[in-house]
Scaffold this motif. Structure first.
Motif, mmCIF file in Angstrom:
data_model
loop_
_atom_site.group_PDB
_atom_site.id
_atom_site.type_symbol
_atom_site.label_atom_id
_atom_site.label_comp_id
_atom_site.label_asym_id
_atom_site.label_seq_id
_atom_site.Cartn_x
_atom_site.Cartn_y
_atom_site.Cartn_z
ATOM 1 N N ARG A 81 0.842 -1.203 0.000
ATOM 2 C CA ARG A 81 0.000 0.000 0.000
ATOM 3 C C ARG A 81 0.877 1.254 0.000
ATOM 4 N NH1 ARG A 81 -3.171 0.219 5.175
ATOM 5 N NH2 ARG A 81 -3.860 -1.855 4.547
ATOM 6 N N PRO A 82 0.795 2.066 -1.042
ATOM 7 C CA PRO A 82 1.649 3.262 -1.096
ATOM 8 C C PRO A 82 1.259 4.288 -0.037
ATOM 9 C CG PRO A 82 0.501 2.877 -3.195
ATOM 10 C CD PRO A 82 -0.081 1.935 -2.211
ATOM 11 N N ARG A 83 2.230 5.090 0.362
ATOM 12 C CA ARG A 83 1.896 6.278 1.165
ATOM 13 C C ARG A 83 1.144 7.233 0.255
ATOM 14 N NH1 ARG A 83 7.277 6.056 1.875
ATOM 15 N NH2 ARG A 83 7.532 8.039 0.768
ATOM 16 N N LEU A 84 0.117 7.846 0.792
ATOM 17 C CA LEU A 84 -0.733 8.707 -0.035
ATOM 18 C C LEU A 84 -0.611 10.161 0.373
ATOM 19 C CD1 LEU A 84 -4.293 7.209 -0.677
ATOM 20 C CD2 LEU A 84 -2.488 7.733 -2.326
ATOM 21 N N HIS A 85 -0.539 11.018 -0.613
ATOM 22 C CA HIS A 85 -0.490 12.462 -0.353
ATOM 23 C C HIS A 85 -1.513 13.161 -1.223
ATOM 24 C CE1 HIS A 85 3.375 12.160 1.824
ATOM 25 N NE2 HIS A 85 3.526 11.090 1.045
ATOM 26 N N ASN A 86 -2.091 14.197 -0.653
ATOM 27 C CA ASN A 86 -3.120 14.934 -1.380
ATOM 28 C C ASN A 86 -2.639 16.357 -1.659
ATOM 29 O OD1 ASN A 86 -6.662 15.703 -0.758
ATOM 30 N ND2 ASN A 86 -5.524 15.527 -2.654
ATOM 31 N N PHE A 87 -2.696 16.752 -2.906
ATOM 32 C CA PHE A 87 -2.317 18.121 -3.284
ATOM 33 C C PHE A 87 -3.497 18.796 -3.978
ATOM 34 C CE2 PHE A 87 1.584 15.719 -3.027
ATOM 35 C CZ PHE A 87 2.441 16.573 -2.359
ATOM 36 N N THR A 88 -3.855 19.936 -3.451
ATOM 37 C CA THR A 88 -4.871 20.751 -4.121
ATOM 38 C C THR A 88 -4.145 21.724 -5.030
ATOM 39 O OG1 THR A 88 -6.220 20.608 -2.139
ATOM 40 C CG2 THR A 88 -6.849 22.274 -3.747
ATOM 41 N N TYR A 89 -4.690 21.945 -6.215
ATOM 42 C CA TYR A 89 -3.980 22.829 -7.148
ATOM 43 C C TYR A 89 -4.973 23.496 -8.104
ATOM 44 C CZ TYR A 89 -4.794 19.696 -11.085
ATOM 45 O OH TYR A 89 -5.392 18.961 -12.065
ATOM 46 N N GLY A 90 -4.512 24.564 -8.700
ATOM 47 C CA GLY A 90 -5.174 25.127 -9.884
ATOM 48 C C GLY A 90 -6.601 25.590 -9.708
ATOM 49 N N LEU A 91 -7.025 25.956 -8.494
ATOM 50 C CA LEU A 91 -8.418 26.364 -8.322
ATOM 51 C C LEU A 91 -8.675 27.691 -9.050
ATOM 52 C CD1 LEU A 91 -9.181 25.465 -4.600
ATOM 53 C CD2 LEU A 91 -9.403 24.069 -6.653
ATOM 54 N N ARG B 224 9.431 10.954 5.309
ATOM 55 C CA ARG B 224 9.078 11.703 6.517
ATOM 56 C C ARG B 224 8.010 12.763 6.245
ATOM 57 N NH1 ARG B 224 15.033 13.536 7.575
ATOM 58 N NH2 ARG B 224 14.688 13.706 5.342
ATOM 59 N N THR B 225 7.707 12.985 4.964
ATOM 60 C CA THR B 225 6.683 13.988 4.631
ATOM 61 C C THR B 225 5.327 13.503 5.125
ATOM 62 O OG1 THR B 225 7.882 14.585 2.635
ATOM 63 C CG2 THR B 225 5.583 15.273 2.756
ATOM 64 N N PRO B 226 4.697 14.275 5.999
ATOM 65 C CA PRO B 226 3.389 13.829 6.491
ATOM 66 C C PRO B 226 2.311 13.967 5.408
ATOM 67 C CG PRO B 226 3.931 15.996 7.384
ATOM 68 C CD PRO B 226 5.116 15.560 6.567
ATOM 69 N N ALA B 227 1.321 13.101 5.503
ATOM 70 C CA ALA B 227 0.308 13.029 4.445
ATOM 71 C C ALA B 227 -0.825 14.026 4.653
ATOM 72 C CB ALA B 227 -0.255 11.614 4.357
ATOM 73 N N VAL B 228 -0.486 15.261 5.003
ATOM 74 C CA VAL B 228 -1.545 16.269 5.129
ATOM 75 C C VAL B 228 -1.893 16.818 3.747
ATOM 76 C CG1 VAL B 228 -0.916 16.954 7.461
ATOM 77 C CG2 VAL B 228 0.188 18.059 5.495
ATOM 78 N N MET B 229 -3.049 17.432 3.651
ATOM 79 C CA MET B 229 -3.387 18.036 2.369
ATOM 80 C C MET B 229 -2.537 19.286 2.166
ATOM 81 S SD MET B 229 -6.737 19.851 0.965
ATOM 82 C CE MET B 229 -8.014 18.675 1.363
ATOM 83 N N ARG B 230 -1.991 19.422 0.982
ATOM 84 C CA ARG B 230 -1.150 20.573 0.689
ATOM 85 C C ARG B 230 -1.732 21.338 -0.489
ATOM 86 N NH1 ARG B 230 3.603 20.191 3.220
ATOM 87 N NH2 ARG B 230 3.719 18.245 4.396
ATOM 88 N N TYR B 231 -1.508 22.628 -0.470
ATOM 89 C CA TYR B 231 -1.934 23.478 -1.572
ATOM 90 C C TYR B 231 -0.724 23.817 -2.424
ATOM 91 C CZ TYR B 231 -6.060 24.070 1.336
ATOM 92 O OH TYR B 231 -7.164 23.849 2.095
ATOM 93 N N LEU B 232 -0.838 23.568 -3.702
ATOM 94 C CA LEU B 232 0.231 23.947 -4.613
ATOM 95 C C LEU B 232 -0.144 25.267 -5.273
ATOM 96 C CD1 LEU B 232 0.894 20.528 -6.386
ATOM 97 C CD2 LEU B 232 2.374 21.653 -4.699
ATOM 98 N N GLY B 233 0.848 26.164 -5.337
ATOM 99 C CA GLY B 233 0.650 27.400 -6.097
ATOM 100 C C GLY B 233 -0.328 28.367 -5.480
ATOM 101 N N VAL B 234 -0.430 28.369 -4.144
ATOM 102 C CA VAL B 234 -1.330 29.329 -3.507
ATOM 103 C C VAL B 234 -0.531 30.166 -2.515
ATOM 104 C CG1 VAL B 234 -2.039 27.856 -1.571
ATOM 105 C CG2 VAL B 234 -3.613 29.593 -2.438
ATOM 106 N N ARG B 235 -0.917 31.422 -2.375
ATOM 107 C CA ARG B 235 -0.221 32.270 -1.405
ATOM 108 C C ARG B 235 -0.685 31.933 0.002
ATOM 109 N NH1 ARG B 235 -1.452 35.541 -5.678
ATOM 110 N NH2 ARG B 235 -3.365 36.287 -4.695
ATOM 111 N N ALA B 236 0.233 32.094 0.946
ATOM 112 C CA ALA B 236 -0.092 31.753 2.332
ATOM 113 C C ALA B 236 -1.151 32.709 2.873
ATOM 114 C CB ALA B 236 1.155 31.822 3.195
#
Lengths: 399, 335
Positions: free
Chosen positions: A356-366, A387-399
């Motif tokens: 079972r792969p480690r899964l990561h979620n990336f939100t992008y391009g909204l 070591r990267t935790p599998a939290v949802m991450r936003y790509l290409g968004v300002r903080a």
């Protein structure tokens, strides 16, 4: 291994996705097409209306006063016994949703291109997949396409799929707003007679207009029958998993164009790390995969064509044994993981832990935010660190 | 082919209820055994409509009493093709059916085989209650009328959302008690006017619009026959009292509908290509109180201290009646 159609340049035309889809509609020659304009779907119905106006196909266009009425008229015409198409996007689909659920429950094989666009608010006319995800549980089959060629090919295939008597469900063909609807690229159209022969004539099962054999359609269900009807509808949807590859094979036989399977696997077989996407982002992702491969990284791409029904078992097989997977969501499910991510997670849950792969979620391009190769590379790089935790991450968004 | 009136409105063959009933014996298009209430005005509308038409008919039904009470799966009261999609879209769904009929017939004429028994001719009838027509369905109705589909929309007006238990609608008359405009210490029922849907339909410049009542069945039959003959959209607004919502004895339905006509609360008129015709003129219009006092929903108006409200209602009825007479310019077409 998935074979993918590349247009033969000598036979290809420079077409926008919208034009390509309009040509598919012209070749399908649906009996009735209720239309309502909405960005970025509008060029599809404009192109098609011109084709009808020029006598290039015999279709009754109904210029309805809303998308709600577009789907309502589509259901009326479909139940009446006609072959029906329409097209929509974003807020238009949102307005249709009530009737789309009914279209599915009434087993109307309505084919509908969807120019994917963000949902309000704030109002935004540009691409993301929020609209498609809104229709996720409507009972409509959903296909995602990467480019104009796929949008064209799958529009033709959608008719066969929708009208198969084991299915009889609405089929949505997703094409990314502007990225596909408005951008011109090389698209190879089939000769009209080949396309027409492939889709054939529609034979409705219980046409309302067969007045000598009256039927009552859309009746009232109490708890004694509703549940059974919903079960039948779900079984019809699951049946798509069987019919979809058959339609692809039939298309290959008729046209020489090979689409195989529920998804395209790009350099995936021997990959340790994979990215999963829907729609036009796959084109960018392929470039990234190639680049990272050149650097010696064992990365690959899984691009889903079929999103509803979701091919859980096949996806699990394709991702089995990968070390980590980045699931790219171009839509939010507020307060939850991305809608594509939850499907992938559900698909992989049954794998033995070692596979079972480690899964990561990336939100992008909204809302049409540009999707750069760097962002996809970032996702594929991040997931390689265990070591990267599998939290949802936003790509290409300002903080 | 048509029984009844030709398009110039001169002849009618159905003289008696017996004749109408005989047509039902020939082809029972709408059957008993449904679960509409005793004394409901709506099945009278449906049976009269279906018996008045000779050609094949397709019915499109908005969500409402008529739909839920006649099609509880696996039963149906309908012996004609019948379609229900949702509450607000009967006119849009009927547009689709009509477009499908037109294009399939055209393609057949051009040589394409149609894989089922498509009739040469069909009348498409949409039924909706006042909730599904005056309110939530108005947009779809307006769109369909504007586009010119050949279909007849029939609103059965029982003046509230009766399917969900008598909530106010755009058709509810002022001062009526409903469950969402209840009469109470601080309230006298619905405070707003009725929406004049018939006039809204007229404003679409469609070939035929009429207002009818189940009490005047010959007038209703003639209007249906007029409506289905025109080449384009037609609209009928038919008063169909609801004994549950209005609060009267179920035996009184037709009589109460008649009182609405005799008090000029519900005038019978038609608009043919924009030209108004009055179809019935009471010899001596009855006071509105005669109609009001028959119904529980207006009970509060009969209290002595509310006399001024009844007077105001009467003034309003008079005003609207006079306005209609001016539109009709004295053209009276009685049947």
């Amino acid at each position: 291994m998935t074979l993918v159609v590349t247009p033969r340049l000598e036979a290809a035309q420079l077409l926008t996705g919208a034009q390509a889809v309009a040509h598919a509609m012209r070749q399908i020659e649906p009996d009735v097409v209720p239309v309502y304009p909405i960005t970025p779907q509008t060029p599809i119905i404009e192109e098609f209306a011109q084709m009808v106006a020029d006598g290039r196909c015999d279709t009754e266009i109904i210029n309805v006063e809303s998308e709600h009425s577009a789907m309502s008229a589509a259901v009326g015409a479909s139940v009446a016994g006609a072959r029906v198409m329409t097209a929509t996007a974003s807020q238009g689909l949102a307005l249709m949703i009530e009737v789309l659920y009914i279209a599915a429950s009434m087993r109307c094989p309505i084919v509908m291109p969807l120019g994917n666009r963000a949902l309000s608010g704030p109002i935004n006319i540009h691409c993301d997949h929020s609209d498609a995800m809104l229709a996720r549980d409507s009972g409509a089959v959903q296909i995602f396409t990467e480019n104009g060629q796929e949008a064209y090919d799958y529009t033709l295939m959608a008719v066969r799929l929708a009208e198969d008597q084991r299915v009889l469900l609405p089929v949505i063909v997703n094409l990314d707003g502007f990225t596909l609807t408005h951008s011109a690229e090389a698209v190879e159209l089939l000769p009209d007679e080949v396309a027409r022969a492939f889709v054939g004539h529609y034979r409705p099962l219980y046409p309302l207009l067969d007045t000598a054999r009256p039927t009552t359609q859309g009746p009232f269900d109490m708890p004694d029958f509703y549940y059974e009807h919903k079960r039948q509808q779900d079984e019809a949807m699951r049946g798509v998993l069987e019919v979809f590859p058959e339609v692809q094979r039939a298309y290959a036989e008729a046209t020489g164009r090979n689409y195989r399977g529920y998804y395209e696997a790009y350099r995936l077989d021997d990959a340790d790390f994979a990215v999963v996407v829907l729609g036009s982002t796959a084109g960018t992702a392929k470039v990234v995969v190639d680049t990272l491969r050149d650097e010696g990284q064992r990365v690959g791409l899984l691009k889903l064509w079929l999103f509803r029904p979701f091919p859980h078992a096949a996806v699990a097989e394709a991702l089995r044994g990968k070390q980590a997977v980045a699931v790219m969501d171009r839509a939010l499910s507020f307060g939850s993981w991305g809608p594509l991510f939850t499907e992938i997670a559900a698909a992989l849950y049954g794998l033995p832990e070692a596979k079972r792969p480690r899964l990561h979620n990336f939100t992008y391009g909204l809302g049409g935010r540009d999707v750069t190769p760097d962002q996809i590379a970032e996702a594929l790089t991040r997931i390689q660190d265990p070591r990267t935790p599998a939290v949802m991450r936003y790509l290409g968004v300002r903080a | 082919m048509m029984t009844g009136l030709s398009s110039n409105g001169e002849t009618i063959r159905l003289k008696t209820l017996k004749e109408l009933a005989e047509r039902e014996q020939r082809e029972l298009r709408f059957q008993g055994g449904h679960s509409l209430c005793a004394g409901c005005g709506v099945p009278l509308v449906v049976r009269t409509v279906l018996n008045a038409i000779d050609t094949p008919v397709v019915v499109v039904n908005a969500t409402g009493c008529l739909e839920v009470a006649t099609t509880r799966y696996p039963s149906t009261a309908w012996n004609v093709p019948w379609l229900h999609v949702a509450f607000e879209n009967a006119a849009a769904a009927a547009s689709g059916v009509e477009a499908a009929f037109r294009v399939l017939n055209r393609k057949r004429k051009n040589g394409r085989p149609i894989p089922f028994d498509l009739p040469e001719d069909v009348r498409i009838i949409a039924f909706g209650g006042d909730g599904g027509t005056y309110d939530i369905g108005l947009q779809a109705l307006s769109g369909a009328l504007e586009r010119g589909h050949r279909f007849t929309y029939i609103c059965y007006d029982n003046e509230a959302y009766m399917n969900t238990g008598n909530q106010r609608s755009g058709a509810t008359p002022p001062l009526a008690h409903t469950t969402t405009t209840p009469v109470g210490e601080q309230s006298l029922g619905k405070l707003q006017q009725r929406k004049d849907l018939t006039e809204i339909a007229v404003a679409h410049h469609v070939p035929y619009v009429a207002q009818a009542s189940i009490s005047n069945w010959q007038d209703l039959v003639r209007k249906i026959q007029m409506a289905v003959q025109v080449d384009g959209p037609s609209f009928l607004n038919v008063l169909a009292p609801c004994q549950r919502g209005w609060g009267y004895d179920p035996s009184q339905t037709v009589e109460i509908a008649r009182l609405a006509v005799e008090t000029c609360f519900w005038p019978l008129y038609e608009v043919i290509d924009g030209e108004y015709r009055l179809n019935y003129r009471p010899r001596k219009p009855l006071p509105i109180a005669e109609w009001v006092k028959t119904q529980g929903r207006f009970r509060h108006l009969l209290r002595p201290e509310n006399r001024h409200l009844l007077d105001a209602l009467q003034e309003q009825v008079n005003r609207e009646w006079e306005r209609l007479l001016r539109k009709c310019e004295g053209r009276l077409l009685e049947v």
